[in-house]
Design a protein around this motif. Sequence first.
Motif, short mmCIF file in Angstrom:
data_model
loop_
_atom_site.label_atom_id
_atom_site.label_comp_id
_atom_site.label_asym_id
_atom_site.label_seq_id
_atom_site.Cartn_x
_atom_site.Cartn_y
_atom_site.Cartn_z
N SER A 36 -4.38 2.54 5.15
CA SER A 36 -5.29 3.47 4.49
C SER A 36 -4.63 4.82 4.19
O SER A 36 -5.11 5.56 3.35
CB SER A 36 -6.56 3.68 5.33
N ASN A 37 -3.53 5.13 4.87
CA ASN A 37 -2.83 6.39 4.64
C ASN A 37 -1.57 6.10 3.82
O ASN A 37 -0.60 5.55 4.32
CB ASN A 37 -2.46 7.05 5.98
N LEU A 38 -1.60 6.49 2.55
CA LEU A 38 -0.50 6.15 1.63
C LEU A 38 0.83 6.76 2.05
O LEU A 38 1.87 6.13 1.89
CB LEU A 38 -0.86 6.58 0.21
N SER A 39 0.81 7.95 2.59
CA SER A 39 2.05 8.60 3.03
C SER A 39 2.67 7.83 4.19
O SER A 39 3.88 7.61 4.22
CB SER A 39 1.77 10.04 3.43
N ALA A 87 -9.98 2.36 -1.82
CA ALA A 87 -10.01 3.21 -3.02
C ALA A 87 -8.81 4.15 -3.10
O ALA A 87 -8.40 4.53 -4.20
CB ALA A 87 -11.31 4.00 -3.06
N GLN A 88 -8.23 4.54 -1.97
CA GLN A 88 -7.09 5.46 -2.00
C GLN A 88 -5.89 4.86 -2.73
O GLN A 88 -5.02 5.58 -3.20
CB GLN A 88 -6.70 5.92 -0.58
N TRP A 89 -5.84 3.53 -2.84
CA TRP A 89 -4.73 2.86 -3.54
C TRP A 89 -4.94 2.83 -5.05
O TRP A 89 -4.00 2.58 -5.79
CB TRP A 89 -4.57 1.43 -3.02
N ASN A 90 -6.17 3.07 -5.52
CA ASN A 90 -6.46 3.00 -6.95
C ASN A 90 -5.62 4.03 -7.71
O ASN A 90 -5.70 5.22 -7.45
CB ASN A 90 -7.94 3.21 -7.21
N TYR A 92 -2.38 4.30 -7.58
CA TYR A 92 -1.20 4.70 -6.81
C TYR A 92 0.08 4.17 -7.45
O TYR A 92 0.23 2.98 -7.68
CB TYR A 92 -1.31 4.21 -5.37
#
Length: 128
Positions: A36-39, A87-90, A92
């Motif tokens: 869930s955390n892209l970094s 949704a955080q990947w949308n 990316y």
Amino acid sequence: MAYVLGIEISRDSLAYGFTDMNSMPSEVSHMSCDTSNLSVVSDLLMRLINEVLSSNKSKKFIGVGIAIAGIINIEQARVIRSVNLGAQWNGYALLKELKDRGLLLPVFMDNNSNVAVLAERMFDLGTE
């Protein structure tokens, strides 16, 4: 002989292995992680790639393939939408992020279902 590193990103883990393009994938392993955390995922991917390359210096790696559940823009190496990852990947741009972090190998990204079908065909894993 040339090798390719393959990585699958799922909701709570990374699966990875490599192949010499003439045989079944080897060195297959899984690593639990919160995607869930892209970094954090980008850091982990870079660390994983660097560890595989440095521990296999006798092998010539020519690229990295990444499989992700979701709608992928292959040309832009961008995740359009991933219900599984959140949704955080949308939107990316994973390829750009990895290149910005210093990855020099070519990276190819596609939907995990497409990658699975390709592997079945390449390695004759399908049923008759």
